[in-house]
Design a protein around this motif. Sequence first.
Motif, mmCIF file in Angstrom:
data_model
loop_
_atom_site.group_PDB
_atom_site.id
_atom_site.type_symbol
_atom_site.label_atom_id
_atom_site.label_comp_id
_atom_site.label_asym_id
_atom_site.label_seq_id
_atom_site.Cartn_x
_atom_site.Cartn_y
_atom_site.Cartn_z
ATOM 1 N N UNK A 203 0.831 -1.204 0.000
ATOM 2 C CA UNK A 203 0.000 0.000 0.000
ATOM 3 C C UNK A 203 0.866 1.254 0.000
ATOM 4 N N UNK A 204 2.027 1.176 0.623
ATOM 5 C CA UNK A 204 2.974 2.296 0.604
ATOM 6 C C UNK A 204 3.643 2.402 -0.765
ATOM 7 N N UNK A 205 4.139 1.293 -1.298
ATOM 8 C CA UNK A 205 5.005 1.302 -2.475
ATOM 9 C C UNK A 205 4.244 1.507 -3.782
ATOM 10 N N UNK A 206 3.114 0.859 -3.953
ATOM 11 C CA UNK A 206 2.425 0.867 -5.242
ATOM 12 C C UNK A 206 2.102 2.263 -5.753
ATOM 13 N N UNK A 207 1.650 3.222 -4.913
ATOM 14 C CA UNK A 207 1.368 4.557 -5.447
ATOM 15 C C UNK A 207 2.587 5.258 -6.053
ATOM 16 N N UNK A 208 3.794 4.877 -5.628
ATOM 17 C CA UNK A 208 4.984 5.479 -6.226
ATOM 18 C C UNK A 208 5.179 5.031 -7.673
ATOM 19 N N UNK A 209 4.466 4.011 -8.103
ATOM 20 C CA UNK A 209 4.586 3.516 -9.477
ATOM 21 C C UNK A 209 3.651 4.244 -10.440
ATOM 22 N N UNK A 210 2.873 5.204 -9.916
ATOM 23 C CA UNK A 210 1.863 5.860 -10.740
ATOM 24 C C UNK A 210 2.344 7.026 -11.571
ATOM 25 N N UNK A 211 3.584 7.467 -11.376
ATOM 26 C CA UNK A 211 4.133 8.539 -12.201
ATOM 27 C C UNK A 211 3.645 9.933 -11.871
ATOM 28 N N UNK A 212 2.938 10.114 -10.749
ATOM 29 C CA UNK A 212 2.405 11.429 -10.396
ATOM 30 C C UNK A 212 3.262 12.078 -9.323
ATOM 31 N N UNK A 213 4.041 13.101 -9.685
ATOM 32 C CA UNK A 213 4.854 13.812 -8.713
ATOM 33 C C UNK A 213 6.333 13.538 -8.875
ATOM 34 N N UNK A 214 7.183 14.317 -8.194
ATOM 35 C CA UNK A 214 8.630 14.181 -8.354
ATOM 36 C C UNK A 214 9.176 12.799 -8.000
#
Length: 261
Positions: A203-214
């Motif tokens: 749940x922490x890691x997966x959103x970092x794969x979305x390409x939104x933000x620095x």
Amino acid sequence: MWAAGEAYEPYVGRWSRLVAARFVRGLDAAPGGSWRDVGCGTGAVTRAVLDAARPAAVVGADPSEGYLAYAREHVRDPRARFVRADAQHLPFADATASAAVSGLVLNFVPDAPRAAAEMVRVVRPGGLVGVYLWDYGEGGMEAIRAFWDAATALDPAARALDEAVRFPLCNRTALGALLAGAGLADVETEEIRVPTPFPDFDDYWTPFLGGQGPAPSYLAALPEDHRAALRERLRDRLPRAADGSIPLHARAWAARGHRPA
């Protein structure tokens, strides 16, 4: 960088909504009136204004058509509408709003003083202007802080992309000075701290794969082996509760003032 509401929501949006609600309640604005939400994104602040401030109308402005589409779909209220606009050139007449607010936006605007001046311009004399931004430093937005600490340990060049380095506006002193410099009176600042728990590492890691933000943009540019090394470093170093959840917090700085009568 900012285009898809579906990717933004699990990354930052779910936490922004918590801050937005407290931010709007803290403004203690009179009910009614016409509001402007500058850099409305997916509509978190607009929704908070509708729920907590009881306005007559809210107009959200954002340059991203993707975010505007998400906001229109998820903020269904006859008092709200959304328009495409740049925060530095708002398409609103002078002195026509009772309040102008902005959440998590001004650090991404090329000319933040110009955007603040635009917010002041569109409110009536005596009107309210309020903004908030994440604190990306130590003890601030812990989910993103942990990411950059791990990334920099593996790749020192990543420090140049770290929001704590890139965005000096994101602290109490600088944010208050921005509004005072735009001509607002009675400027006040406050800390808003909210829990940001993650039930598990995915749940922490997966959103970092979305390409939104620095941070997600940096991650997307890494070779797969570097990405895997960063993932495992974070997995090893993030705090864990007894049930395996990751208990983090986030701090935002908010500032508000009034246009002189």
